[in-house]
Design an enzyme around this catalytic site. Sequence first.
Site, short mmCIF file in Angstrom:
data_model
loop_
_atom_site.label_atom_id
_atom_site.label_comp_id
_atom_site.label_asym_id
_atom_site.label_seq_id
_atom_site.Cartn_x
_atom_site.Cartn_y
_atom_site.Cartn_z
N LYS A 37 0.87 -1.19 0.00
CA LYS A 37 0.00 0.00 0.00
C LYS A 37 0.90 1.23 0.00
O LYS A 37 1.08 1.90 1.02
CB LYS A 37 -0.91 -0.06 1.23
CG LYS A 37 -2.18 0.73 1.10
CD LYS A 37 -3.17 0.37 2.20
CE LYS A 37 -4.29 1.37 2.28
NZ LYS A 37 -5.07 1.54 1.06
N1 PPE Z 1 -7.53 -2.18 -3.00
C1 PPE Z 1 -6.96 -0.95 -2.94
C2 PPE Z 1 -6.19 -0.47 -4.12
C3 PPE Z 1 -7.11 -0.18 -1.79
O1 PPE Z 1 -6.55 1.02 -1.75
C4 PPE Z 1 -7.85 -0.67 -0.70
C5 PPE Z 1 -8.04 0.17 0.52
C6 PPE Z 1 -8.42 -1.96 -0.81
C7 PPE Z 1 -8.22 -2.69 -1.95
C8 PPE Z 1 -9.18 -2.60 0.33
O2 PPE Z 1 -8.31 -2.90 1.41
P1 PPE Z 1 -8.82 -2.92 2.92
O3 PPE Z 1 -9.10 -1.53 3.30
O4 PPE Z 1 -7.68 -3.52 3.66
O5 PPE Z 1 -10.03 -3.77 2.95
N2 PPE Z 1 -8.17 1.54 0.28
C9 PPE Z 1 -7.95 2.46 1.37
C10 PPE Z 1 -7.69 3.87 0.88
C11 PPE Z 1 -8.85 4.63 0.36
C12 PPE Z 1 -8.47 6.07 0.13
O6 PPE Z 1 -9.20 6.72 -0.61
O7 PPE Z 1 -7.50 6.56 0.67
C13 PPE Z 1 -9.06 2.39 2.40
O8 PPE Z 1 -10.14 1.87 2.13
O9 PPE Z 1 -8.84 2.85 3.52
#
Ligand code: PPE
Length: 312
Positions: free
Chosen positions: A157
């Site tokens: 991330k």
């Molecule tokens: N894919 C991506 C690319 C992603 O950024 C997130 C989280 C997910 C999947 C889902 O991961 P999880 O939150 O562990 O279930 N995206 C984060 C950032 C959003 C933002 O705009 O900043 C979030 O949901 O916090």
Amino acid sequence: MKQADLIWMNGELIPWEDAKVHVLTHGLHYGTGVFEGVRCYDTQLGPAVFRHQDHIERLFRSAHLYYMPVPFERETIRQATLELVARNGLRACYIRPIVYRGYGQMGLNPLEAPIEVSIAAWEWGAYLGEAGKRDGIRAKVSSWRRISPDSLIPASKASGQYLNSVLAKIESQKSGYEEAILLDEHGNVCEGTGENIYIVRDGEILTPPTNASILDGISRRSVIRIARDLGYRVIERNLARSELYLADEVFLTGTAAELTPVREIDDHPIGAGEPGPVTRHVQQVFDDALHGRDERYHAWLDPVPVGASAPS
Ligand code: PPE
């Protein structure tokens, strides 16, 4: 955005407006940072951080992949986060820890630049809107392909990697959709700009595997576990674009978005054009888990010790 009072920066709680960086911060120029998105919910056990340890582990893994030793222990980050939420008097909030290369060294060799850590928390409502969570959103398959593991690290991330999501998001918004769905260079479905994706077909749930170009979402792990506990078959395999259009139901999950149904993709209504029964069922139990209403999932909650000084 809705401001809070304090931000944790490199070991200290400081006023929100003082949490600043130098313009020659390495991460600002080259995207050399890794971050997390975490949520705290106002649960029956008091304010509690959802799957806190799992988010901290992923933060450290993301940092490791970019050769960034985190200058704090995991437990220090955890305690700092709990204290930050309590001292801000927050009960439900979004939490954003970030580890980044700071000021002191320019150029593409980042190894001499200091590694800084900060954690912010603020109130942040439904990412794709309350109406989106209730009625579903309209999405578009992006013309931008998801970053390839040949060039970057989809499982990390990392700040710089989000330029890919930003391009896809802008394209979808300018075209009148609420979210973009990214495919990889072979045409396999990957994910939304900040959410994992699932289809439902004949009562089964299908989602791309973690060795696809996706983030290994913590909501994804939770929702897979919940769906299986509810007796649904969950299959992790690559999905073709057409499987999106032919699905009975489609939904997204992420910390910010929680579980958001998708009601239309590229102007094809999904199923009946409204959130379907499997989506609704899993969404309800996931929501119960987040808010501490389902005892089966209490182990996912890290309660915030709310001291006498914090307002309740
Ligand atoms: N894919 C991506 C690319 C992603 O950024 C997130 C989280 C997910 C999947 C889902 O991961 P999880 O939150 O562990 O279930 N995206 C984060 C950032 C959003 C933002 O705009 O900043 C979030 O949901 O916090």
